[in-house]
Write a protein that holds these residues in place. Structure first.
Motif, PDB file in Angstrom:
ATOM      1  N   MET A 112      -0.274 -16.217   1.031  1.00  0.00           N
ATOM      2  CA  MET A 112      -1.326 -15.274   0.655  1.00  0.00           C
ATOM      3  C   MET A 112      -1.510 -14.286   1.790  1.00  0.00           C
ATOM      4  SD  MET A 112      -4.178 -17.700  -1.090  1.00  0.00           S
ATOM      5  CE  MET A 112      -3.733 -19.393  -1.427  1.00  0.00           C
ATOM      6  N   ALA A 113      -1.845 -13.036   1.439  1.00  0.00           N
ATOM      7  CA  ALA A 113      -2.020 -12.010   2.473  1.00  0.00           C
ATOM      8  C   ALA A 113      -2.998 -10.952   2.000  1.00  0.00           C
ATOM      9  CB  ALA A 113      -0.679 -11.371   2.814  1.00  0.00           C
ATOM     10  N   PHE A 114      -3.788 -10.448   2.945  1.00  0.00           N
ATOM     11  CA  PHE A 114      -4.592  -9.256   2.721  1.00  0.00           C
ATOM     12  C   PHE A 114      -3.782  -8.097   3.287  1.00  0.00           C
ATOM     13  CE2 PHE A 114      -7.943 -12.509   2.899  1.00  0.00           C
ATOM     14  CZ  PHE A 114      -8.626 -12.207   1.735  1.00  0.00           C
ATOM     15  N   VAL A 115      -3.401  -7.156   2.439  1.00  0.00           N
ATOM     16  CA  VAL A 115      -2.591  -6.025   2.872  1.00  0.00           C
ATOM     17  C   VAL A 115      -3.489  -4.789   2.871  1.00  0.00           C
ATOM     18  CG1 VAL A 115      -0.524  -4.664   2.439  1.00  0.00           C
ATOM     19  CG2 VAL A 115      -0.571  -7.098   1.809  1.00  0.00           C
ATOM     20  N   PRO A 116      -3.867  -4.277   4.057  1.00  0.00           N
ATOM     21  CA  PRO A 116      -4.756  -3.122   4.099  1.00  0.00           C
ATOM     22  C   PRO A 116      -4.018  -1.836   3.754  1.00  0.00           C
ATOM     23  CG  PRO A 116      -4.245  -3.867   6.325  1.00  0.00           C
ATOM     24  CD  PRO A 116      -3.563  -4.805   5.379  1.00  0.00           C
ATOM     25  N   SER A 117      -4.734  -0.931   3.104  1.00  0.00           N
ATOM     26  CA  SER A 117      -4.190   0.386   2.796  1.00  0.00           C
ATOM     27  C   SER A 117      -4.289   1.259   4.040  1.00  0.00           C
ATOM     28  CB  SER A 117      -4.998   1.020   1.657  1.00  0.00           C
ATOM     29  OG  SER A 117      -4.643   2.374   1.507  1.00  0.00           O
ATOM     30  N   THR A 118      -3.375   2.189   4.180  1.00  0.00           N
ATOM     31  CA  THR A 118      -3.429   3.133   5.299  1.00  0.00           C
ATOM     32  C   THR A 118      -4.073   4.447   4.869  1.00  0.00           C
ATOM     33  OG1 THR A 118      -1.193   3.888   4.780  1.00  0.00           O
ATOM     34  CG2 THR A 118      -1.411   2.147   6.441  1.00  0.00           C
ATOM     35  N   ALA A 119      -4.515   4.540   3.623  1.00  0.00           N
ATOM     36  CA  ALA A 119      -5.146   5.761   3.123  1.00  0.00           C
ATOM     37  C   ALA A 119      -6.487   5.981   3.831  1.00  0.00           C
ATOM     38  CB  ALA A 119      -5.355   5.666   1.619  1.00  0.00           C
ATOM     39  N   PRO A 120      -6.848   7.238   4.078  1.00  0.00           N
ATOM     40  CA  PRO A 120      -8.148   7.497   4.708  1.00  0.00           C
ATOM     41  C   PRO A 120      -9.293   7.153   3.758  1.00  0.00           C
ATOM     42  CG  PRO A 120      -7.096   9.554   4.039  1.00  0.00           C
ATOM     43  CD  PRO A 120      -6.114   8.450   3.776  1.00  0.00           C
ATOM     44  N   GLY A 121     -10.475   6.988   4.345  1.00  0.00           N
ATOM     45  CA  GLY A 121     -11.650   6.702   3.526  1.00  0.00           C
ATOM     46  C   GLY A 121     -11.999   5.242   3.544  1.00  0.00           C
ATOM     47  N   MET A 122     -12.560   4.780   2.431  1.00  0.00           N
ATOM     48  CA  MET A 122     -13.030   3.405   2.297  1.00  0.00           C
ATOM     49  C   MET A 122     -11.935   2.401   2.659  1.00  0.00           C
ATOM     50  SD  MET A 122     -14.213   1.470  -1.230  1.00  0.00           S
ATOM     51  CE  MET A 122     -14.426   3.062  -1.950  1.00  0.00           C
ATOM     52  N   GLN A 123     -12.344   1.316   3.343  1.00  0.00           N
ATOM     53  CA  GLN A 123     -11.394   0.265   3.687  1.00  0.00           C
ATOM     54  C   GLN A 123     -11.043  -0.500   2.411  1.00  0.00           C
ATOM     55  OE1 GLN A 123     -12.147  -1.507   7.846  1.00  0.00           O
ATOM     56  NE2 GLN A 123     -14.168  -0.898   7.126  1.00  0.00           N
ATOM     57  N   LYS A 124      -9.766  -0.554   2.110  1.00  0.00           N
ATOM     58  CA  LYS A 124      -9.308  -1.182   0.883  1.00  0.00           C
ATOM     59  C   LYS A 124      -7.874  -1.659   1.059  1.00  0.00           C
ATOM     60  CE  LYS A 124      -7.920   3.256  -1.000  1.00  0.00           C
ATOM     61  NZ  LYS A 124      -8.082   4.219  -2.083  1.00  0.00           N
ATOM     62  N   GLY A 125      -7.369  -2.325   0.038  1.00  0.00           N
ATOM     63  CA  GLY A 125      -5.994  -2.795   0.079  1.00  0.00           C
ATOM     64  C   GLY A 125      -5.729  -3.754  -1.058  1.00  0.00           C
ATOM     65  N   ASP A 126      -4.745  -4.636  -0.874  1.00  0.00           N
ATOM     66  CA  ASP A 126      -4.355  -5.607  -1.888  1.00  0.00           C
ATOM     67  C   ASP A 126      -4.460  -7.013  -1.326  1.00  0.00           C
ATOM     68  OD1 ASP A 126      -3.691  -3.683  -3.794  1.00  0.00           O
ATOM     69  OD2 ASP A 126      -1.618  -3.557  -3.110  1.00  0.00           O
ATOM     70  N   LEU A 127      -4.828  -7.950  -2.188  1.00  0.00           N
ATOM     71  CA  LEU A 127      -4.671  -9.375  -1.912  1.00  0.00           C
ATOM     72  C   LEU A 127      -3.422  -9.783  -2.667  1.00  0.00           C
ATOM     73  CD1 LEU A 127      -5.412 -12.295  -1.082  1.00  0.00           C
ATOM     74  CD2 LEU A 127      -6.859 -12.386  -3.127  1.00  0.00           C
ATOM     75  N   THR A 128      -2.451 -10.375  -1.976  1.00  0.00           N
ATOM     76  CA  THR A 128      -1.224 -10.823  -2.639  1.00  0.00           C
ATOM     77  C   THR A 128      -1.098 -12.335  -2.517  1.00  0.00           C
ATOM     78  OG1 THR A 128       0.136 -10.506  -0.650  1.00  0.00           O
ATOM     79  CG2 THR A 128      -0.034  -8.637  -2.174  1.00  0.00           C
ATOM     80  N   ILE A 129      -0.594 -12.945  -3.570  1.00  0.00           N
ATOM     81  CA  ILE A 129      -0.320 -14.383  -3.614  1.00  0.00           C
ATOM     82  C   ILE A 129       1.104 -14.531  -4.135  1.00  0.00           C
ATOM     83  CG2 ILE A 129      -0.993 -16.613  -4.617  1.00  0.00           C
ATOM     84  CD1 ILE A 129      -3.813 -15.348  -5.091  1.00  0.00           C
ATOM     85  N   ALA A 130       1.935 -15.249  -3.408  1.00  0.00           N
ATOM     86  CA  ALA A 130       3.335 -15.393  -3.815  1.00  0.00           C
ATOM     87  C   ALA A 130       3.767 -16.844  -3.679  1.00  0.00           C
ATOM     88  CB  ALA A 130       4.230 -14.502  -2.955  1.00  0.00           C
ATOM     89  N   TRP A 131       4.468 -17.327  -4.699  1.00  0.00           N
ATOM     90  CA  TRP A 131       5.087 -18.659  -4.639  1.00  0.00           C
ATOM     91  C   TRP A 131       6.140 -18.733  -5.718  1.00  0.00           C
ATOM     92  CZ3 TRP A 131       2.758 -24.157  -5.643  1.00  0.00           C
ATOM     93  CH2 TRP A 131       3.476 -25.090  -4.902  1.00  0.00           C
ATOM     94  N   GLY A 132       7.285 -19.296  -5.377  1.00  0.00           N
ATOM     95  CA  GLY A 132       8.396 -19.292  -6.327  1.00  0.00           C
ATOM     96  C   GLY A 132       8.751 -17.847  -6.639  1.00  0.00           C
ATOM     97  N   THR A 133       8.914 -17.538  -7.898  1.00  0.00           N
ATOM     98  CA  THR A 133       9.194 -16.146  -8.280  1.00  0.00           C
ATOM     99  C   THR A 133       7.945 -15.449  -8.814  1.00  0.00           C
ATOM    100  OG1 THR A 133       9.929 -16.870 -10.473  1.00  0.00           O
ATOM    101  CG2 THR A 133      11.642 -16.594  -8.776  1.00  0.00           C
ATOM    102  N   VAL A 134       6.779 -16.098  -8.678  1.00  0.00           N
ATOM    103  CA  VAL A 134       5.521 -15.511  -9.147  1.00  0.00           C
ATOM    104  C   VAL A 134       4.889 -14.694  -8.023  1.00  0.00           C
ATOM    105  CG1 VAL A 134       3.191 -15.997  -9.983  1.00  0.00           C
ATOM    106  CG2 VAL A 134       5.121 -17.374 -10.790  1.00  0.00           C
ATOM    107  N   MET A 135       4.620 -13.432  -8.314  1.00  0.00           N
ATOM    108  CA  MET A 135       3.938 -12.540  -7.375  1.00  0.00           C
ATOM    109  C   MET A 135       2.644 -12.078  -8.043  1.00  0.00           C
ATOM    110  SD  MET A 135       6.117 -12.420  -4.860  1.00  0.00           S
ATOM    111  CE  MET A 135       5.707 -11.018  -3.869  1.00  0.00           C
TER     112      MET A 135
END
Length: 197
Positions: free
Chosen positions: A166-189
């Motif tokens: 699992m990972a919190f991937v922050p966006s590099t876009a200006p403005g509000m702090q945001k990004g993606d939470l990713t969960i990966a196991w096997g071939t499921v993303m």
């Protein structure tokens, strides 16, 4: 004196002979612990930034490994049933700030995170942590205690991921702090967006 040297040598040889037997009984645990941590800047002024004012969002989880097993089975991650999202102790999401995750508000606090895989879509379930979060008894899962149900976007990976990650991937876009939470196991993303309110 010579007798002592011989006895010392015999003792050393017995320890060396026993070492391989001891090493053979040691095995790695079937799962490990892992964390995904996101440090957020809460600073509005240069002085606050210099002081390093920050908040944390953290996922603490048991990290199971496939070890040749198939993912979507009754014994590993059962389709259509709530899964504890990890191994052994509960997966905990802790946030110091108010977030929006997948369009749902998440107040500062501690939450037990679980996962519901279904053919129609995957859902991240958050329940407020009130017990010190020892073991999660999925058989005793109570939907009425859900704090938030967050829809996840699922895709299929071209290569299998051996260990639940699992990972919190922050966006590099200006403005509000945001990004993606990713969960990966096997071939499921799995993925959902997060942002600071």
């Amino acid at each position: 004196m010579r007798t002592l040297r011989v006895l010392g040598a015999v003792s050393l040889l017995s320890v060396l002979a026993a070492a391989p037997a001891l090493a053979q009984t040691r095995r790695a645990a079937p799962s490990t612990r892992a964390t995904a941590e996101l440090s957020l800047t809460l600073a509005d002024t240069a002085a606050q930034r210099a002081a390093g004012k920050a908040a944390l969002v953290r996922l603490d989880y048991g990290q199971p490994h496939l070890r040749g097993r198939k993912l979507l089975t009754d014994s590993l991650v059962p389709m259509g049933r709530v899964w504890r999202l990890g191994a052994n102790a509960a997966t905990l999401l802790t946030t110091d700030v108010e977030l929006t995750m997948g369009g749902k508000s998440v107040a500062p606090g501690r939450y037990v995170a679980q996962l519901l895989p279904e053919p129609s879509g995957w859902t991240l379930i958050l329940q407020q942590e009130t017990t010190g979060a020892a073991q999660v008894n999925v058989a005793a899962y109570d939907k009425a205690k859900d704090y938030a149900r967050i829809p996840l976007t699922a895709t299929t990976a071209s290569q299998s991921v051996e260990s639940l990650s699992m990972a919190f991937v922050p966006s590099t876009a200006p403005g509000m702090q945001k990004g993606d939470l990713t969960i990966a196991w096997g071939t499921v993303m799995l993925r959902t967006e997060w942002s600071v309110k």
